[in-house]
Design a protein around this motif. Structure first.
Motif, short mmCIF file in Angstrom:
data_model
loop_
_atom_site.label_atom_id
_atom_site.label_comp_id
_atom_site.label_asym_id
_atom_site.label_seq_id
_atom_site.Cartn_x
_atom_site.Cartn_y
_atom_site.Cartn_z
N ALA A 145 50.65 9.79 -38.27
CA ALA A 145 50.41 8.39 -37.93
C ALA A 145 50.56 8.18 -36.43
CB ALA A 145 51.39 7.49 -38.68
N GLY B 48 40.78 9.20 -36.39
CA GLY B 48 40.75 10.62 -36.68
C GLY B 48 39.74 11.39 -35.85
N ARG C 83 40.61 5.14 -40.23
CA ARG C 83 39.92 6.44 -40.19
C ARG C 83 39.27 6.72 -38.85
NH1 ARG C 83 38.69 3.66 -44.54
NH2 ARG C 83 36.64 3.08 -43.69
N SER D 276 54.00 12.80 -39.41
CA SER D 276 53.14 12.52 -40.56
C SER D 276 51.68 12.36 -40.17
CB SER D 276 53.61 11.24 -41.26
OG SER D 276 53.30 10.10 -40.49
N SER E 117 48.66 4.14 -39.71
CA SER E 117 48.29 5.31 -40.49
C SER E 117 46.81 5.62 -40.29
CB SER E 117 48.58 5.07 -41.97
OG SER E 117 48.02 6.09 -42.77
N THR E 118 46.49 6.87 -40.04
CA THR E 118 45.09 7.24 -39.88
C THR E 118 44.32 7.15 -41.20
OG1 THR E 118 45.76 9.56 -40.07
CG2 THR E 118 45.44 8.69 -37.85
N SER E 119 45.03 7.05 -42.31
CA SER E 119 44.34 6.84 -43.59
C SER E 119 43.83 5.40 -43.69
CB SER E 119 45.26 7.15 -44.77
OG SER E 119 46.39 6.28 -44.78
N ASP E 120 44.53 4.48 -43.00
CA ASP E 120 44.08 3.09 -42.95
C ASP E 120 43.09 2.85 -41.82
OD1 ASP E 120 45.77 2.42 -45.08
OD2 ASP E 120 47.45 2.00 -43.72
#
Length: 297
Positions: free
Chosen positions: A160, A75, A72, A158, A67-70
């Motif tokens: 990811a 990104g 960063r 999503s 996940s790009t939220s995990d």
């Protein structure tokens, strides 16, 4: 006290401190790991840290999701992280190149040091001994002699990053929920409708290739006349190939019957049978479902 002074590391004659390259910084990190006090004195005012380690969930059907939220860093172009999970053993370097994503083993094959991404060169470098690798894992400079394993990587709906750890050859369908469903009516499997037929392939998401055979005298484990076996020769894990009604190892010459029985070495063990079910069909040759093909940990 004089003993409290930091040691002085002289600059190379052709190296200017403020103009350090990423390559020098990465190599400096290895020196700094041995002597933290030298971290600011390896030729620059500061040291760039190696790519950040990120823990992710276990792979599902051979696919690792980041996940790009995990992470960063992924990104932005040039961003890179090293992802870890106990199920995969070897960590994976994941990179946003600006035009797509790359993934490769994060351990240098020379001495198992963790590599780092050099964005301005679009290459990976080992900070321990300086080996360099292209974005596809090819070794460019030693002392490493072996390429890094590379993996297909793409972005899912999503956002990811999905890394395919076990890319197949499209002979069989991809693993889904740990199984592969094979419609024997597909023309690719026509040879299985007659005795001595055999098809070897590597499903996407499976750690290893499989082989479907139709022996002249099917063993008790056969269903619908079909046998499903591991296609890895037990000798040194080369992929066996059909030849003259048998299965031959192209590396060292081991030979197996279509039921997996070894009849010629150097292999001493037979090909392992894989669990599967056969579903007959009134309109065709039926369907094979091969179970337990996903990575388990």
């Amino acid at each position: 006290m004089a003993d409290d002074k930091l040691p002085v590391v002289p600059l190379q004659p052709d190296t200017a401190g403020p103009g350090c390259s990423r390559r020098q910084l990465v190599r400096g990190a290895a020196l700094a790991a041995c002597a933290p006090a030298l971290g600011a004195l390896v030729g620059c005012a500061r040291r760039i840290s190696p790519d950040r380690d990120v823990n992710v969930g276990p792979p599902v059907d051979g696919r690792l999701v980041v996940s790009t939220s995990d992470a960063r860093e992924l990104g932005q172009a040039g961003g890179a992280v090293v992802v870890h999970n106990p199920c995969i053993g070897t960590p994976v370097l994941v990179v946003n190149t600006g035009s797509g994503f790359l993934a490769m083993s994060a351990l240098c094959p020379h001495a198992n040091c963790q590599i780092a991404w050099v964005p301005e060169d679009r290459q990976a470098e080992c900070p321990c001994h300086g080996s360099r690798f292209a974005g596809d894992g090819r070794v460019l400079n030693g002392p490493a002699l072996v390429d890094l394993p590379a993996y297909p990587a793409a972005v899912d709906p999503s956002g990811a990053v999905v890394i395919s750890l076990f890319a197949g050859d499209k002979i069989f369908p991809a693993v889904s929920n740990g199984s592969v469903v094979i419609n024997l009516a597909d023309p690719k499997y026509r040879v299985l409708q007659t005795p001595v037929g055999a098809v070897v392939g590597h499903p996407d998401g499976s750690p290893s290739p499989i082989v479907l055979t139709r022996p002249v005298s099917p063993p008790a484990t056969a269903q619908g006349g079909i046998v499903v076996l591991s296609a890895l020769c037990p000798h040194l894990a080369c992929t066996v190939q059909p030849l003259s009604g048998q299965l031959h190892c192209p590396c060292h010459g081991s030979v197996f019957l279509l039921d997996g029985t070894v009849i010629n070495g150097p292999a001493v063990d037979s090909l392992p049978a894989l669990p599967f079910t056969f579903q007959a069909s009134s309109s065709g040759p039926g369907t094979i479902t091969v179970d337990q093909l996903g990575l388990t940990c």
